[in-house]
Design an enzyme around this catalytic site. Structure first.
Site, mmCIF file in Angstrom:
data_model
loop_
_atom_site.group_PDB
_atom_site.id
_atom_site.type_symbol
_atom_site.label_atom_id
_atom_site.label_comp_id
_atom_site.label_asym_id
_atom_site.label_seq_id
_atom_site.Cartn_x
_atom_site.Cartn_y
_atom_site.Cartn_z
ATOM 1 N N GLN A 178 66.513 -7.795 92.065
ATOM 2 C CA GLN A 178 66.219 -8.695 93.198
ATOM 3 C C GLN A 178 67.109 -8.424 94.403
ATOM 4 O O GLN A 178 66.938 -9.062 95.442
ATOM 5 C CB GLN A 178 66.375 -10.165 92.766
ATOM 6 C CG GLN A 178 65.331 -10.624 91.755
ATOM 7 C CD GLN A 178 63.924 -10.736 92.349
ATOM 8 O OE1 GLN A 178 63.730 -10.819 93.557
ATOM 9 N NE2 GLN A 178 62.916 -10.731 91.479
ATOM 10 N N CYS A 328 56.564 -12.667 85.068
ATOM 11 C CA CYS A 328 56.399 -12.028 83.753
ATOM 12 C C CYS A 328 56.231 -13.057 82.641
ATOM 13 O O CYS A 328 55.786 -12.740 81.560
ATOM 14 C CB CYS A 328 57.599 -11.153 83.420
ATOM 15 S SG CYS A 328 58.109 -10.114 84.757
HETATM 16 N N1 PLP Z 1 64.790 -7.886 86.405
HETATM 17 C C1 PLP Z 1 64.543 -8.840 87.314
HETATM 18 C C2 PLP Z 1 65.669 -9.700 87.804
HETATM 19 C C3 PLP Z 1 63.244 -9.039 87.811
HETATM 20 O O1 PLP Z 1 63.008 -9.993 88.703
HETATM 21 C C4 PLP Z 1 62.208 -8.213 87.312
HETATM 22 C C5 PLP Z 1 60.802 -8.401 87.757
HETATM 23 O O2 PLP Z 1 60.366 -9.496 88.010
HETATM 24 C C6 PLP Z 1 62.524 -7.208 86.373
HETATM 25 C C7 PLP Z 1 63.821 -7.086 85.940
HETATM 26 C C8 PLP Z 1 61.473 -6.282 85.843
HETATM 27 O O3 PLP Z 1 61.173 -5.317 86.814
HETATM 28 P P1 PLP Z 1 59.803 -4.455 86.726
HETATM 29 O O4 PLP Z 1 58.715 -5.384 87.128
HETATM 30 O O5 PLP Z 1 59.999 -3.352 87.716
HETATM 31 O O6 PLP Z 1 59.705 -3.955 85.346
#
Ligand code: PLP
Length: 378
Positions: A178, A328
């Site tokens: 972020q 997610c």
């Molecule tokens: N870490 C954080 C703090 C996130 O906000 C996210 C995605 O929302 C991720 C990891 C995962 O990233 P990616 O969507 O590129 O796999």
């Protein structure tokens, strides 16, 4: 026109980024591992990108590994610490993304590691004295603490945490998904061993990111196959994605201060209007504290609308895209909000901003909110 205030979930791709990517889909399509001219052109593009990202972060090109995004970067960092460096104990927080927490849980369930959590207060602020105690008890640990939380926006002091890790000979992994492209990171100054980044959080394409791994730290390969990325990440490189990632980071750095101030002003304006016009509003975590939180995220507890659909759906019907927390885990109760003090009678909404939002949009969101409450009261 819909109003998009879910930029912590993902950001729209910048046109300049898209334009930089298309030649690598249409013309320079060679496989970077091929030895002929088209392969060499593709290889050069990737190595130029690596050098450019390394320069922006004050790192060395060989410390940048291209990968599919934040999730894979976090997984690779943890696996490397455990299987490459032989770490048996991990110190983390209740606020990490599931890319970290679920990886740690699965390693703990297999008996490979034990996990300790740093204490925090009801705003989610970490107890650094407790981190020191944990490091004193088991010095050679992996410390995995995110730079900023994606739901409540809390910023952690990765400078101090890095210093502590160095003092106790611990490894430090920080999820900067972020904050890369939103803040400057000087990797010569910060005592970080692993750092995770994802292009789609700063107006780049989805499905591409990078892992910074400090020189000398032993990596453990997560994906086996060909010898790409110095035998650390097998699979033909996502060349157009890597080009887009790099262009997005270059653009972000070009205008960083201007965008920081502009987006912060939108967030502050929204806080002001909410406080003066929505009785009972609360701000979750540290998200209303400008110095202690991401300028892109505001997590708000709003009086519930009192029927089953919730505020999120009401906003959606008014053409406003916001979220209740991490994209997610949509639908599931937020582990982040559960870990802090929140008022369970409230509807919790995460507003997350980008350089493309306007003050007029904030006005429309507040007006829509007031309209939603008035409709229910009528
Ligand atoms: N870490 C954080 C703090 C996130 O906000 C996210 C995605 O929302 C991720 C990891 C995962 O990233 P990616 O969507 O590129 O796999």
């Amino acid at each position: 026109m819909r109003i998009y205030l879910d930029n912590a979930a993902t950001t729209p791709i910048d046109t300049e980024v898209f334009n930089a990517m298309t030649p690598y889909l249409l013309n320079y399509f060679g496989n970077p591992s091929s030895l002929h001219q088209q392969g060499r052109e593709a290889r050069k593009a990737i190595e130029d990108c690596r050098a450019s990202i390394a320069e922006l972060l004050n790192a060395s090109p060989e410390e940048i590994i291209f990968i599919s995004g934040g999730t894979e970067a976090d997984n690779t960092a943890i696996f490397s610490a455990v299987y490459g460096e032989g770490i048996k104990h991990v110190i983390t927080t209740r606020f990490e993304h599931h890319a970290v927490l679920h990886t740690l849980e699965s390693l703990q369930a297999k008996g490979v590691i034990t996990v300790s959590f740093i204490k925090h207060d009801d705003k989610g602020l970490l107890d650094i004295a407790h981190l020191i105690e944990l490091l004193q008890e088991s010095p050679r640990s992996l410390v995995s603490v995110m730079h900023a939380n994606n739901e409540i926006g809390n910023l952690n002091d990765i400078e101090i945490i890095g210093e502590l890790c160095e003092r106790y000979n611990a490894l430090f992994h920080t999820d900067t998904v972020q904050t890369i492209g939103h803040y400057r990171h000087d990797l010569q100054k910060l005592k970080i061993h692993f750092l995770a980044a994802s292009a789609h959080k700063f107006h780049g394409p989805k499905g591409v990111g990078f892992l910074f791994c400090r020189k000398g730290v032993k990596l453990s390969q997560l994906i086996h196959g060909g010898g790409q990325e110095g035998r650390l990440r097998a699979g033909t490189e996502n060349i157009h994605g890597i080009v887009g990632l790099t262009k997005a980071l270059q653009i972000a750095y070009r205008h960083l201060n201007k965008h920081q101030q502009y987006i912060q002003s939108l967030k502050s304006y929204m806080i002001e209007r909410l406080i003066s016009e929505v009785p009972g509003v609360i701000f979750n975590g540290n998200s209303a504290n400008n110095n202690g939180s991401l300028y892109t995220v505001l997590n708000v507890g709003l009086p519930s609308v009192g029927y089953s659909r919730g505020l999120l759906e009401c906003f959606d019907e008014h053409g406003i895209s916001v979220s209740g927390g991490s994209a997610c885990s949509s639908g599931a109760a937020s582990h982040v909000l559960q870990a802090i003090l929140t008022d369970v009678t409230k509807d919790n909404i995460r507003f997350s901003f980008s350089k493309l939002n306007t003050r007029a949009e904030i006005d429309k969101v507040i007006d829509a909110l007031i309209n939603i409450y008035q409709t229910i009261a009528a």
